[in-house]
Design an enzyme around this catalytic site. Structure first.
Site, mmCIF file in Angstrom:
data_model
loop_
_atom_site.group_PDB
_atom_site.id
_atom_site.type_symbol
_atom_site.label_atom_id
_atom_site.label_comp_id
_atom_site.label_asym_id
_atom_site.label_seq_id
_atom_site.Cartn_x
_atom_site.Cartn_y
_atom_site.Cartn_z
ATOM 1 N N GLU A 127 4.903 -5.716 -4.095
ATOM 2 C CA GLU A 127 4.263 -4.653 -4.636
ATOM 3 C C GLU A 127 4.179 -5.509 -5.908
ATOM 4 O OE1 GLU A 127 4.727 -1.336 -4.178
ATOM 5 O OE2 GLU A 127 3.884 -0.978 -2.104
ATOM 6 N N LYS B 231 12.341 1.148 0.949
ATOM 7 C CA LYS B 231 12.241 0.535 -1.347
ATOM 8 C C LYS B 231 14.038 -0.085 -1.662
ATOM 9 C CE LYS B 231 7.794 1.702 -1.268
ATOM 10 N NZ LYS B 231 6.574 0.409 -1.934
ATOM 11 N N ARG C 42 8.133 -2.855 5.436
ATOM 12 C CA ARG C 42 7.318 -0.915 5.411
ATOM 13 C C ARG C 42 6.840 -0.954 7.112
ATOM 14 N NH1 ARG C 42 4.232 -0.694 1.052
ATOM 15 N NH2 ARG C 42 3.415 -2.688 -0.265
ATOM 16 N N GLU D 48 -2.518 -4.827 2.052
ATOM 17 C CA GLU D 48 -3.862 -4.412 2.087
ATOM 18 C C GLU D 48 -3.803 -6.141 1.910
ATOM 19 O OE1 GLU D 48 -1.713 -2.993 -2.131
ATOM 20 O OE2 GLU D 48 -4.319 -2.364 -2.301
ATOM 21 N N ASP E 77 7.907 -4.436 -6.579
ATOM 22 C CA ASP E 77 8.313 -3.482 -5.617
ATOM 23 C C ASP E 77 8.745 -3.756 -4.002
ATOM 24 O OD1 ASP E 77 8.790 -0.863 -4.962
ATOM 25 O OD2 ASP E 77 7.504 -0.349 -5.014
ATOM 26 N N ARG F 274 -5.098 6.670 7.675
ATOM 27 C CA ARG F 274 -4.915 7.383 7.254
ATOM 28 C C ARG F 274 -6.232 7.093 8.162
ATOM 29 N NH1 ARG F 274 -2.318 8.778 2.935
ATOM 30 N NH2 ARG F 274 -4.466 8.896 2.074
ATOM 31 N N THR G 144 14.675 -4.375 -6.286
ATOM 32 C CA THR G 144 13.049 -4.053 -6.615
ATOM 33 C C THR G 144 13.671 -4.782 -8.301
ATOM 34 O OG1 THR G 144 13.069 -1.523 -6.578
ATOM 35 C CG2 THR G 144 11.619 -3.020 -8.434
ATOM 36 N N ASP H 197 8.677 5.555 -9.099
ATOM 37 C CA ASP H 197 7.673 4.625 -9.287
ATOM 38 C C ASP H 197 6.376 5.356 -9.240
ATOM 39 O OD1 ASP H 197 6.221 1.820 -8.245
ATOM 40 O OD2 ASP H 197 6.921 2.290 -6.577
ATOM 41 N N THR I 91 2.180 -0.027 -7.098
ATOM 42 C CA THR I 91 1.346 -1.924 -6.586
ATOM 43 C C THR I 91 -0.305 -2.472 -7.911
ATOM 44 O OG1 THR I 91 1.925 -1.229 -4.664
ATOM 45 C CG2 THR I 91 0.014 -3.107 -4.565
ATOM 46 N N GLU J 188 3.489 -4.871 -10.155
ATOM 47 C CA GLU J 188 3.485 -3.753 -10.786
ATOM 48 C C GLU J 188 3.790 -3.995 -11.633
ATOM 49 O OE1 GLU J 188 5.744 -0.238 -9.592
ATOM 50 O OE2 GLU J 188 5.091 -0.956 -7.178
ATOM 51 N N HIS K 17 -5.630 0.158 -4.728
ATOM 52 C CA HIS K 17 -4.185 0.238 -3.424
ATOM 53 C C HIS K 17 -3.877 1.717 -3.039
ATOM 54 C CE1 HIS K 17 -0.739 -0.456 -1.899
ATOM 55 N NE2 HIS K 17 -0.065 1.227 -2.946
ATOM 56 N N GLN L 122 10.159 2.445 6.139
ATOM 57 C CA GLN L 122 9.393 3.129 5.137
ATOM 58 C C GLN L 122 8.257 4.194 5.898
ATOM 59 O OE1 GLN L 122 6.662 1.747 2.024
ATOM 60 N NE2 GLN L 122 5.597 3.294 1.158
ATOM 61 N N TYR M 27 2.118 5.144 -8.409
ATOM 62 C CA TYR M 27 0.520 4.827 -7.291
ATOM 63 C C TYR M 27 -0.647 5.258 -8.229
ATOM 64 C CZ TYR M 27 -0.386 5.858 -2.728
ATOM 65 O OH TYR M 27 -1.178 5.671 -1.250
#
Lengths: 396, 396
Positions: free
Chosen positions: A183, A237, A221, A342, A217, A129, A241, A113, A328, A185, A120, A224, A115
């Site tokens: 997610e 995860k 959260r 998001e 996916d 962060r 899936t 997978d 995503t 994808e 995203h 994770q 990113y």
């Protein structure tokens, strides 16, 4: 069986789409099928009847032998199918979609997978962060990704049980995930394998990749977030899936090719040369029938051709059935973001559904459906197969 | 073929070990074999001759059907083998080890790598985060791990080509890895699968895990360091993972069971109850024949039983052939550290080999060999199969 096969010229699953899948009727054996309008064509039966040279590729329950046969076989079979379907196809070889069970079309080998959406990755960076740079230093130099669990890839329509695990809230806690997410994808399925040491150049993408699927996916959260340092996601995860039951051949997406976004950091030579490797796939995500997002795949920063070149640059081999997904898909606008993480900004801003209910993350009983279309010939859009799943309560 | 099978009572591959593998002779078909002393016993031929009820489990080239059959079949076959071998076994069913080719004994389904040594995690933390806490906050609450690439698991004896990729040194650079490393690990192979939603309790470990292998988790530290945030390692590991050709059944390790180290942070109930789940396996790592480390597996903080319970607590299913490895085994003493990253302290302190040469990381041509022993009955140690690999120059 049906009397006559009547599929409108502008049907999104018409002659320009023709995705492959695995189906069964009434508990019978799994067979390879092709979706045509609202019907499933029994490809093995057709191949036998027409004495195709490639008939043996369709003898099993999954697409892997056909996918391994390579681009010439893919093109020949697609041309033969289109010719036969455009004539007066024998209804005996079709079953209405409503009368079949659909199965995982591919025996998945390794699952990776990525990113690859800048929006995203930027959203995730801002959420997790807030005081640092949104994008990490490596993000524009290489397509970041990780291996997921191939054994828990399930076909669209499979219920997904809310996972149990440990997380902090704020103390270390054990129980059902409180932040279950989707997610949206797009996934790519490898047909032609490589030996260890081989590298797949960006330009050789179509010699190895057979087709495209939609992927959900599912992500817990909270699980994770707690497990993820320093080696990345695992149990957040690995519980499930979902992938669409239909694999759309790459050839069906010829009219969907677009230039990927401009890259503002130069890429190394092994990642260059994918000027037409973007795909204009428009995704729609619903919860309980209410549209919550319309992620545009054309906005993805890293293309699938770059991802495959990256995956193999170290000499790692490919196997038939390898699945790699985009990560995503999130476009620049808020209603284009491809996860509840998001859309709800990690729970801060609830999302309103049609009936006035709100969600920060998924509730038990929620059905998440992803559909997608892409430009086809003559301005007629074609469809990708949907990926659908309903959240079941945790087993505690 | 040979005239008489003469294996000393204290041979490390004697009656108390009896690992299973996959072998071929002179380019013939792959068959399941058992190692006995310096010979390989053709199990399928023996099963046919003795008309075992389980003969069909050995008809293929790998152990998967036998592993899927479960603990009763494993015990029956082991008892039958021991009885037959202790009598006067027919030499016609044996081939000297030197005359066979050994193959990957298992068709690997999913591969998960853990990070279960406190000393290794502490060393890595001190090296990469010198100003922070050595152990991250989650480390004593759960066995941290990630999925690796199942398709590039190779059998002992396979050469490993130095991977090419991008890294910072200090600018973004592309080329052969300059920091190629080994990691000494112990791997566990799943026999009996589970359905999605099932959890494997710590106490049920032996109902699912068939046996034990040695693993060299080759690592390109420079590639790994650059790619690893935020989703963990990918290309720094995916080029190759070597496993021993012989799978030692868990039953052979009954005399090696030990208590794991005391846990100074209480574990959640689903991770408790593994008081005898440690294994006293003594590993030895050589480079070019020179011993560079003797990692003690008994010191691992997280046991394999805890790892399996953790892997499945979220409802993720297991498949026959799933492989999970311990992560680098490092004991408290410096000469017990299981990687060059630690032994050379990330290149600062070169390691001296017997001939006066030094290494910070692996050089082209280096042969890395890992061997291991464990206590057997009557104080006679038994051996695990070795894992051996030679570094070949990068293909640029």
């Amino acid at each position: 069986m049906t009397d006559v096969i009547d599929v409108a010229a502008d049907h999104p699953f018409g002659l320009s789409a023709l995705p492959y899948g695995s189906f069964s009727v009434g508990g019978g054996p799994r067979r390879v099928g092709v979706r045509f309008g609202g019907y499933v064509l029994d490809v093995a039966a057709l191949a036998d009847r027409l004495r195709w040279a490639h008939a043996d590729l369709f003898a099993g329950p999954v697409l892997n032998p056909f996918m391994a046969a390579g681009p010439d076989a893919w093109a020949t079979v697609r041309a033969d199918l289109r010719g036969w379907l455009a004539a007066d196809p024998d209804p005996d070889l079709f079953t209405p979609l409503a009368d079949v069970a659909l199965h995982l079309p591919v025996e998945v080998a390794d699952y990776v997978d990525f990113y690859a959406s800048e929006q995203h990755a930027t959203n995730a960076g801002r959420i997790f962060r807030p005081s640092g740079e949104a994008l990490l230093p490596n993000w524009k130099h290489l397509p970041v990704g990780y291996h997921g669990r191939a054994g828990t890839v399930v076909v669209s329509g499979t219920d997904v049980t809310r996972p149990v695990g440990q997380f902090r809230d704020p103390e270390v806690t054990f129980g059902p995930s409180r932040r279950l997410d989707f997610e949206a994808e797009v996934g790519f399925v490898v047909g032609v394998p490589t030996a260890m040491g081989d590298r797949v150049a960006v330009a050789d993408f179509e010699r190895h990749v057979f087709g495209v699927v939609l992927v959900n996916d599912w992500s817990a959260r909270d699980i994770q977030a707690w497990e993820t340092v320093p080696l990345g996601p695992l149990l957040g995860k690995s519980f499930a899936t979902s992938m669409s039951a239909w694999v759309l051949p790459l050839a069906a997406l010829d009219h969907a090719r677009v230039a990927p976004p401009a890259r503002d950091v130069p890429v190394l030579p092994y990642l260059a040369g994918d000027d037409r490797a973007g795909l204009d796939i428009a995704i729609e995500v619903t919860i309980g029938g209410h549209v919550v997002s319309r992620p545009p795949f054309a906005t993805m920063y890293w293309t699938a051709a770059q991802q495959l070149a990256h995956l193999t640059v170290n000499g790692a081999s490919l196997r038939t059935g390898d699945l790699f997904a985009s990560g995503t898909v999130s476009g620049p606008d808020r209603d284009q973001w491809g996860s509840l993480l998001e859309l709800s900004w990690n729970g801060r801003d609830p999302v309103t559904l049609a009936d006035g209910a709100t969600r920060t993350f998924l509730a038990d009983g929620d059905e998440v459906v992803m559909t997608a279309t892409a430009p086809g010939p003559g301005g007629v859009p074609i469809a990708l197969g949907e990926v659908r799943g309903t959240v079941r309560p945790a087993q505690v």
